[in-house]
Enzyme design. Structure first.
Site, short mmCIF file in Angstrom:
data_model
loop_
_atom_site.label_atom_id
_atom_site.label_comp_id
_atom_site.label_asym_id
_atom_site.label_seq_id
_atom_site.Cartn_x
_atom_site.Cartn_y
_atom_site.Cartn_z
N ASN A 1 10.40 4.24 -15.10
CA ASN A 1 11.63 4.23 -15.80
C ASN A 1 12.35 5.87 -15.79
OD1 ASN A 1 11.38 1.33 -15.91
ND2 ASN A 1 11.79 1.53 -18.12
N GLU A 2 11.61 6.50 -15.78
CA GLU A 2 11.89 7.94 -15.59
C GLU A 2 12.50 8.27 -14.50
OE1 GLU A 2 9.82 7.57 -19.13
OE2 GLU A 2 8.88 7.21 -16.77
N GLU B 1 15.06 -5.79 -3.15
CA GLU B 1 14.32 -6.91 -4.46
C GLU B 1 14.88 -6.24 -5.67
OE1 GLU B 1 12.15 -9.97 -5.44
OE2 GLU B 1 13.11 -9.31 -3.36
N GLY C 1 0.90 -1.32 0.03
CA GLY C 1 0.01 0.07 0.01
C GLY C 1 0.76 1.15 0.05
N TYR C 2 1.47 1.60 -1.09
CA TYR C 2 2.37 2.68 -1.25
C TYR C 2 1.51 3.95 -1.88
CZ TYR C 2 6.05 -0.40 0.20
OH TYR C 2 7.11 -1.34 0.67
N SER C 3 1.27 3.64 -3.09
CA SER C 3 0.96 4.63 -4.15
C SER C 3 -0.39 5.25 -3.71
CB SER C 3 0.87 4.20 -5.58
OG SER C 3 1.99 3.77 -6.01
#
Length: 733
Positions: free
Chosen positions: A717-718, A585, A469-471
């Site tokens: 990726n940015e 990871e 539960g991050y974003s």
């Protein structure tokens, strides 16, 4: 040691500025005598003195120093003549190693470039024209293959030898050599294997081009730290950072795959030719791209001949188009994969333990994940194939979920190479996902003994999945901006807020990031981490179907009460928990992605080799063969980045910037593969699962839709490129 020693030596004895107007024969002869005194002239003649790997180290350093010493031709002479007992070859090698002979090498008629010229030898007299002969003006002898079992040896000061300097890419250093009945010794072999000598020659040129490109790139990075525009260093601009990050990714890929091919050659591995072709094919285009972008970074200053950068730009382009450029390597890759029944991508040697585990896991899957059980699983829609609870419990009995965990937590303490063996075999077996690696890492590094005893055994046995539960709506990659709050109320934490894009929303627990100090400076200092059981009152889940037929969810936390002991790590110390677990990871995330691509590539390869009725196989189409060669070479670079991360992880946690390099390259390769597969196979490959005539039940189109997730997840990726620029290259934030 060789690299460091040679770099110091060349720094003392050779200056790139001397190349501005072309090297004089005397300068080249002088530096070669000094290099021979260092022992490099004998590399390739005896494995105990150094093989192809050491030759490539020297070539890279010569490229870096813009030094035209004739090492390339000396190495080819050593490699070709090492087994010869002929008097002429023994004498030549003795003089070469002593530094009194300097050899120019031309492949003549065997050069894939039709403009390279050729010679004929009749009655020990050589005649003909040879072009693009490197350093001929400073050399004492010329070697040219004639036929499939002989080399012609010509003294450059003999009658009938005419040497004319030529200018290419605005630089001097190559020559036309015209022979008119010049005396020639013939050194005979049972079989010369000219095509293998050509492969070694290309590798050596790519190594030198890499050294030149790397030197110019490093100068550009330094320039970006100093050059002021709009009141700040241009290295702070994201456009520059991402341009240079892209260059660094490509340079690392070239470095690793070129060295890997040379290592396999020196170990007499039967696949060294395939990897040499992959290295040459990938490097040629990649190094030219880096060279161009480096010049763009320099701007006008790098366009001036007084600067060192133009020297390296010219070197890169000359070396990467020599000997036919990338085309012969492309043909070699396609032939390996598609001709005479074709061959699979070679398996990597993962060491005795890794190789044994790979076979053990393969046998387990054959017994436990095959036949009717796997067929029934494969028949489900994709949304029902993301996880299989029964499979997780079965594999939980093996202990492999804790493959990399330390014995302290019930794990097996296996090496990163063994973990790669497991991931690879599970991917090839098309097994469903298992475990909760990031969450387990967080608990092992920061959990209390009570938390570790409660949650880790559940994960290890395959009984519990943990989501992340991050974003949040305004905090995707910018996790420091998250707003979900956790406030203490007696013996509980009370959580309020919203999380989005949560994939494992159906898991038993959520590892949740929440703000415990709204006024913390900097903002990330006020975040804490919690374990939230997903059956706690106040949690509302709104699942959504993803573009790739999977699912994620918006999850709302409304006065969700959890015990105080569910805090993981210190209060307001969640940023360290979060980033450390991710960093642990990330080192193998890119490896997991490229192994998915490698497995999908094998499925594609089998399809294009198949015939349908009277229609020829797609494998015969030259455009398809080129696309497959491109994909194969990029897969090998991705696997090399994976192996490098594993080597770093063996000594601890993979540095975040190297995990980022692997993740960026492999995830974008996954996108490119998805696009290429559809283009090669056509509309039937675009039919989705459970549609009539869908190829492999929609595998390839679903792979493409799924690939976008890997480019975004675990940090876009940015963001990863900015990390690479700042951590690996030292550019300012």
């Amino acid at each position: 040691m060789l690299r460091d020693s040679l770099r110091g030596f060349l720094g003392q004895h050779w200056r790139a500025e001397s190349m501005k107007h072309g090297p004089s024969p005397g300068d080249v002869a002088a530096i070669w005598g000094k290099l021979a005194g260092q022992g490099v002239a004998s590399l390739g003649s005896d494995p105990d003195l150094g093989g192809l790997r050491e030759i490539l180290v020297v070539m890279a350093e010569l490229g870096r120093a813009a030094c035209p010493a004739p090492m390339w031709s000396a190495a080819l002479a050593n490699l070709a003549l090492a087994e010869s007992k002929a008097e002429a070859s023994v004498d030549l090698l003795e003089r070469l190693h002593a530094g009194t002979a300097r050899i120019a090498f031309s492949f003549g008629a065997f050069d894939p470039d039709r403009g390279a010229g050729a010679i004929e030898v009749t009655n020990r007299k050589a005649s003909g024209l040879l072009r693009f002969v490197e350093a001929a003006g400073s050399c004492t002898h010329l070697l040219v293959p004639v036929g499939s079992s002989a080399l012609a040896l010509v003294a450059m000061d003999a009658a009938g030898v005419d040497i004319e300097p030529t200018r290419a890419m605005g630089a001097w250093g190559s020559y036309e050599v015209r022979l008119n009945a010049a005396p020639a010794d013939i050194i005979a072999f049972e079989a010369l294997a000219v095509h293998d000598v050509l492969r070694k020659a290309r590798l050596a040129l790519m190594a030198r081009a890499h050294g030149a490109a790397r030197r110019a790139f490093e100068l550009a990075v330094d320039y970006a730290k100093e050059r002021q525009q709009f009141g700040q260093p241009i290295g702070r601009f994201q456009a520059i950072q991402h341009k240079l990050a892209n260059g660094f990714i490509l340079l690392e890929g070239v470095r690793l795959i070129v060295d890997h091919a040379a290592e396999l050659h020196d170990r007499c591995d039967r696949h060294w030719q395939y990897f040499a072709d992959c290295a040459a094919f990938f490097s040629a285009e990649a190094l030219r791209r880096v060279s161009l972008e480096t010049q763009h970074t320099f701007g006008a200053i790098g366009y001036a001949e007084e600067h060192e950068a133009p020297l390296h730009f010219k070197r890169v382009h000359l070396d990467t188009i020599a000997l036919g450029g990338a085309a012969p390597a492309r043909l070699g890759i396609a032939s390996f994969l598609l001709d005479n029944g074709g061959a699979e991508l070679p398996q990597y040697d993962l060491g005795p333990a890794g190789n044994a585990l790979r076979e053990q896991v393969r046998q387990w899957l054959e017994e436990n994940w095959s036949g009717e059980r796997k067929a029934a699983f494969d028949a489900r829609p994709f949304a029902k194939r993301e996880f299989d609870a029964d499979f997780a419990l079965d594999i939980g009995k093996t202990g492999w979920i804790g493959l990399g965990w330390s014995a302290e937590f019930g794990g097996q303490g296996r090496s990163p190479l063994e973990q790669i063996a497991f991931i690879e075999t599970m991917e090839r077996g098309e097994a469903p996902r298992i475990g909760a690696a990031i969450q387990a890492n967080a608990l092992m590094m920061f959990g209390t003994p009570e938390q570790q005893q409660k949650y880790l055994p559940e994960i290890l046995r395959g009984e519990a999945m943990h989501g992340m539960g991050y974003s949040e709506p305004q905090a995707g990659s910018d996790l420091a901006a998250l707003r979900t709050s956790a406030e203490r109320d007696g013996d509980h934490w009370v959580i309020n807020g919203q999380k989005i894009w949560t994939t494992t929303w159906w898991g038993k627990y959520m590892l949740l990031a929440a703000r415990t100090d709204r006024d913390a400076k900097p903002p990330h200092a006020g975040i804490s981490m919690f374990i939230v059981p997903m059956n706690t009152p106040g949690i509302s889940i709104q699942p959504a179907t993803t573009m790739y037929d999977g699912s994620f969810a918006n999850i709302f936390y409304d006065n969700v009460r959890i015990p105080l002991e569910n805090l993981v790590g210190e209060i307001n110390g969640g940023w360290k928990v979060l980033t450390s677990a991710l960093a642990f990871e990330r080192g193998l995330v890119g490896g997991g992605i490229v192994l998915k691509v490698a497995h999908a590539f094998e499925q594609l390869r089998r399809h294009i080799m198949a015939t349908e009725g009277d229609r020829p196989a797609l494998a015969n189409d030259p455009i398809v063969r080129e696309r497959m060669a491109i994909l194969a070479s990029e897969i090998e670079v991705g696997r090399q980045l994976m192996m490098h991360c594993a080597e770093l992880a063996a000594d601890g946690i993979t540095p975040p910037e190297y995990g980022a390099i692997s993740k960026v390259f492999s995830s974008e390769l996954m996108e490119r593969f998805g696009e290429a597969a559809l283009e090669i196979l056509g509309p039937r490959a675009a039919l989705s699962e459970q549609m009539p005539d869908a190829i492999d039940n929609g595998r390839f189109e679903q792979n493409l839709r799924h690939s976008l997730m890997w480019v975004i997840s675990i940090g876009t990726n940015e963001i990863q490129r900015s990390l690479i620029a700042q951590r690996a290259l030292g550019l300012p934030r």
